[in-house]
Design an enzyme around this catalytic site. Structure first.
Site, PDB file in Angstrom:
ATOM      1  N   TYR A 158      48.429  37.919  34.493  1.00 54.00           N
ATOM      2  CA  TYR A 158      47.308  36.981  34.571  1.00 54.00           C
ATOM      3  C   TYR A 158      47.459  35.886  33.518  1.00 54.00           C
ATOM      4  CZ  TYR A 158      42.631  35.020  34.371  1.00 54.00           C
ATOM      5  OH  TYR A 158      41.568  34.149  34.364  1.00 54.00           O
ATOM      6  N   LYS A 162      47.795  31.725  33.986  1.00 59.12           N
ATOM      7  CA  LYS A 162      46.913  30.737  33.354  1.00 59.12           C
ATOM      8  C   LYS A 162      47.677  29.858  32.361  1.00 59.12           C
ATOM      9  CE  LYS A 162      43.151  31.360  35.603  1.00 59.12           C
ATOM     10  NZ  LYS A 162      42.625  30.278  36.473  1.00 59.12           N
TER      11      LYS A 162
END
Length: 258
Positions: A158, A162
């Site tokens: 994740y 990002k």
């Protein structure tokens, strides 16, 4: 007349959370809405509710899975024929799956996060950007995260997605610097939405424990900042904004009441 009145705003992931809150906040400004998400029924419910309060705006809803490039390539051209142009693109759609260590993260989870958070953002931007360039006006606002600034254990993939959003946003702003187009990134810390419920695969107790003992941000907090960013005069660009609840200082430094 406000700067956003009559503008066409395309919001992905608009069926819940920050995306839904963005729809409601832009509607207050008199903006027309293009609401995209996988759950069309949720979008239609949202559309009906917003139009009760703001009957003078136009709202389009469209079923769109940003993780599927073929779906984007099929849906967006037809959408643009109806709405003519997009003034502001809010790349909000995103997800996280689990808190697994890198060693234990499944291929399916990796694909889901990269396909939605990175590829979906890129492919949708590629679909909308030519029209903005042709008209020499437009604003792209990407939903980043503190996870794109600071990595943490259990979030390797994740965080990687990002960090990619951060890099893409910065690079795109450089590529467009000789145009009137603007590129912005809003990076929230802890926001209480269904995001954590999805992360923990529907385990509501685990999701609630993430926010236990503190007052997190909510979708409206971030939506207000997105609308503020979009409503600056043309010579002003808020390129990067990092936003925390008061009880959070970075990705892992959090004060909780006992």
């Amino acid at each position: 007349m406000g700067r956003l009145e009559g503008k066409n705003i395309l919001i992905t992931g608009a069926s819940a959370g920050i995306g839904e809150a963005c729809a409601r906040e832009f509607a207050k400004e008199g903006s027309n809405l293009i609401l995209a998400a996988r759950r069309l029924s949720k979008l239609d419910e949202l559309k009906a509710d917003i139009l009760k309060q703001h009957p003078n705006i136009t709202i389009y809803t469209v079923a769109l899975d940003v993780s599927d490039k073929e779906n984007i390539d099929k849906v967006v051209p037809g959408l643009l024929e109806k709405v003519k142009h997009v003034d502001v693109l809010v790349n909000n759609a995103g997800l996280v799956i689990g808190l697994d260590r890198l060693l234990d993260t499944s291929a399916e989870a990796i694909d889901a996060m990269f396909n939605t958070n990175v590829k979906g953002l890129v492919f949708l931007t590629q679909a909308v950007l030519p029209g903005m360039l042709a008209r020499q006006t437009g604003h792209i606002i990407n939903l980043g995260s503190v996870a794109g600034k600071q990595s943490y254990g259990g979030g390797s993939i994740y965080c990687a997605t990002k960090h990619a959003v951060d890099a893409i946003t910065r690079a795109l702003s450089i590529e467009l610097v000789d145009t009137p187009l603007r590129v912005s990134q809003i990076c929230p810390g802890m926001v209480k939405t269904e995001f954590s419920t999805i992360r923990f695969r529907g385990d509501q107790e685990k999701a609630d424990n993430v926010y236990k003992g503190l007052q997190p941000l909510v979708g409206q907090d971030i939506a207000e900042l997105i609308v503020f960013t979009a409503s600056r005069p043309p010579h002003v660009n808020i390129s990067d904004m990092l936003v925390f609840p008061t009880a959070q200082a970075d990705s892992k430094t959090i004060s909780r009441s006992t």
